[in-house]
Each structure stands twice: as C-alpha cells, then as structure tokens.
Design an enzyme around this catalytic site. Structure first.
Site, PDB file in Angstrom:
ATOM      1  N   TYR A 127      99.239  60.001 -67.976  1.00 38.61           N
ATOM      2  CA  TYR A 127      99.691  61.133 -67.145  1.00 38.61           C
ATOM      3  C   TYR A 127      99.979  62.360 -68.017  1.00 38.61           C
ATOM      4  O   TYR A 127      99.555  63.481 -67.699  1.00 38.61           O
ATOM      5  CB  TYR A 127     100.951  60.706 -66.387  1.00 38.61           C
ATOM      6  CG  TYR A 127     101.450  61.679 -65.365  1.00 38.61           C
ATOM      7  CD1 TYR A 127     100.923  61.709 -64.080  1.00 38.61           C
ATOM      8  CD2 TYR A 127     102.480  62.552 -65.667  1.00 38.61           C
ATOM      9  CE1 TYR A 127     101.401  62.597 -63.129  1.00 38.61           C
ATOM     10  CE2 TYR A 127     102.966  63.449 -64.727  1.00 38.61           C
ATOM     11  CZ  TYR A 127     102.426  63.464 -63.452  1.00 38.61           C
ATOM     12  OH  TYR A 127     102.903  64.346 -62.512  1.00 38.61           O
ATOM     13  N   LYS A 129      98.041  65.944 -67.900  1.00 37.45           N
ATOM     14  CA  LYS A 129      98.783  67.159 -67.551  1.00 37.45           C
ATOM     15  C   LYS A 129      98.736  68.209 -68.664  1.00 37.45           C
ATOM     16  O   LYS A 129      98.653  69.399 -68.388  1.00 37.45           O
ATOM     17  CB  LYS A 129     100.232  66.806 -67.215  1.00 37.45           C
ATOM     18  CG  LYS A 129     100.391  66.114 -65.868  1.00 37.45           C
ATOM     19  CD  LYS A 129      99.917  66.986 -64.716  1.00 37.45           C
ATOM     20  CE  LYS A 129     100.318  66.443 -63.360  1.00 37.45           C
ATOM     21  NZ  LYS A 129      99.824  67.292 -62.243  1.00 37.45           N
TER      22      LYS A 129
END
Length: 306
Positions: free
Chosen positions: A167, A171
């Site tokens: 993640y 991001k």
C-alpha cells in the site's frame, strides 16, 4: 450568504466513490455544480465481489439534492476498462475536466509474509489504476488545454506504516506519477496534485488496534469523517487552483498541511573521489545526524486531529 459554486458545469470522475472519502468528494463536487461520474466496482476491501448498490445510492443522493451524476462500474485496474470510465463522462456529459483517483484496496500483512498476489493486486488497483485513468483523460485534457488530476495518496507512503509495504509503495508511487504528469502536461494547462487524507472509513476500520495507544488513536480517528477531505479536492478541481500543480497536501480534520518533497539535505565532497572505507570514515559521521528515523505516521503527527 449564498455559497459560490466553485466548479459549475465541470465534469468530474471520482473513482472508488461508492463509499467513504470518494462518496464524500462526489457529493461535494456535485453540490458545487459539477456533473459527476461516480465510479466503483463495489468490491470488498480486498478487491473481491461487486455490489453496485452503494454507488447507485451516492448517485441517487446527488440527484435528490438537485445535482447531476451517473454510476459507473468499470475497473480502474485494466487499461481498456479504465478507458470506459473516462468515456462514460464524455458520453454522459460531453467532456471531462477532473479525475479524482481515489480507488484502492488493502492487503495488509507484515512484509516477510506478503505474497506476490498481495503486492500485485494493490499496485494494480492504485498505482496502475491511477495511470490508466490519467492516461485516458490526458487525451481530452490535451485537446481542450485544461484539466485537473487529484490523486489520493497516503502518509503510509509519505511517512511509513507497519504491514503496508504494498500500500505504501503504491501510494508513494502515485506521488511520483502525479508530479511527473504535472511537469509533462503543464504546457497544456493541465494540473496534477495529491491529497493524503485522514478519515474513519471502512478501510481504516479494518486496521486492528494492537495496543492501548493504537486503540486510543482509533477512537479519536472515528471523530474525523470522510467529509473533511472533500473541500480541498473540490478546490483543486476548480479554476481558483489554476496556479496549484505538482503539490502534495495532507488533510487531518480541520487541518491542511503542505507536505515536503525530496530535496538534498546535505552534501560532502572529496576531490580524490570515494572509497568504501572513506564512506565509512567520512560520509557516515558527516551525515548521520541528518538521517531520518524509522518514523510512522503517528510519530510525525503525534497530536489528535483538530
């Protein structure tokens, strides 16, 4: 006093908009005069399933309030499918002015247990998904010489987090994507910015509280609703933000932060060049006090959202 509609007549695509932050952004975009494509495949946090009812509910709410919106259920993760999302805006409303890349999934796990599928799935939805929608919208933006991208990043990438290697990488990759799009498309009057949001959503609710401090933070986070993140997104979509591009913001309830970007902190030089030994003897002691600690988001933002 009548509130000015900041984006009257603009057409906005919001991905991952069936719930949470995406839904809040969609509703405020519409309240400010935008015609909105509410995109969501209706998947679980892990990216499985396909419940269309949340997306349709957002569209229904917008319409009941006097706004214009349509549902779209195409996936951002495939290039051809993402093209249909942008085309939906053009077919429904005649143009496209802003894309909010908010779609995301979670496959949280400590790194040494992370599978290839855990990695690929998250990267495909968030980083490749953002590329896909931006790339298809870019054709329209270039021709009309206007447009705005709003990419939802995370402090998991900007700062760091436990169990979120996939993640966080996706991001932070979105930050690089956004900044370089801003550079490439500046000549066409196209802007690209990032927001790292904070809110209590089903995504943050899925993160377990492993200690009393974490539990306390979660209780405070519950007071921070998704709606706090929407005003900045609407502003970045508007002509009032015509001078804002290539930036990274973070929103924490009623706080807005401009986040730093990588720049040289300190440099040292040896005219004869470097060896591994002089790196140890000279470079390390000269730079060590400038090293960044292994901070997590809670270390950088140790106070409750205000």
């Amino acid at each position: 006093m009548t509130q000015t509609k900041m984006i009257e007549g603009k057409v906005v695509v919001v991905t991952g908009a069936g719930r949470g932050i995406g839904a809040a952004i969609s509703k405020l975009m519409a309240a400010h005069g935008a015609r909105v494509v509410v995109n969501d495949i209706g998947a679980s946090l892990a990216g499985e399933g396909g419940d269309k009812s949340p997306t349709d509910a957002v569209v229904s709410e917008i319409k009941k309030a006097g706004g214009e919106a349509v549902s779209n259920f195409d996936s951002v993760a495939e290039f051809a499918s993402a093209a249909k999302i942008i085309q939906c805006a053009v077919d429904s409303f005649g143009r496209i002015d802003c894309v909010v890349n908010n779609a995301g999934i979670l496959r949280d796990v400590i790194f040494h247990k992370m599978t290839e599928d855990d990695w690929d799935s998250v990267i495909k939805v968030m980083l490749k998904g953002a590329f896909n929608t931006c790339r298809h919208a870019a054709e329209h933006f270039r021709k009309q010489e206007s447009g705005s991208f709003v990419n939802m990043t995370s402090t998991s990438g900007l700062v760091g987090a436990m169990g979120q290697v996939n993640y966080g990488a996706a991001k932070l990759g979105m930050v690089g994507l956004s900044k370089n799009i801003a550079i490439d498309m500046q000549r066409f009057n196209v802007r690209s910015n990032c927001i790292a949001p904070v809110a209590w959503t089903r995504m943050t609710a899925s993160i377990p509280s492993k200690d009393p401090d974490a539990a306390k933070r979660i209780e405070q986070r519950k007071q921070v609703t998704a709606e706090h993140n929407a005003p900045l997104a609407v502003f970045l979509a508007s002509d009032a933000a015509k001078e804002v591009t290539g930036q990274v913001f973070s929103v924490r309830k009623n706080e807005i932060f401009l986040m730093s970007q990588s720049r040289p902190l300190r440099g040292i030089h040896r005219s004869e060049g470097w060896t591994p030994q002089t790196c140890a003897e000279h470079m390390l002691p000269a730079m060590k006090s400038w090293f960044f600690p292994l901070d997590r988001t809670a270390d950088v933002f140790p106070w409750d959202s205000i």
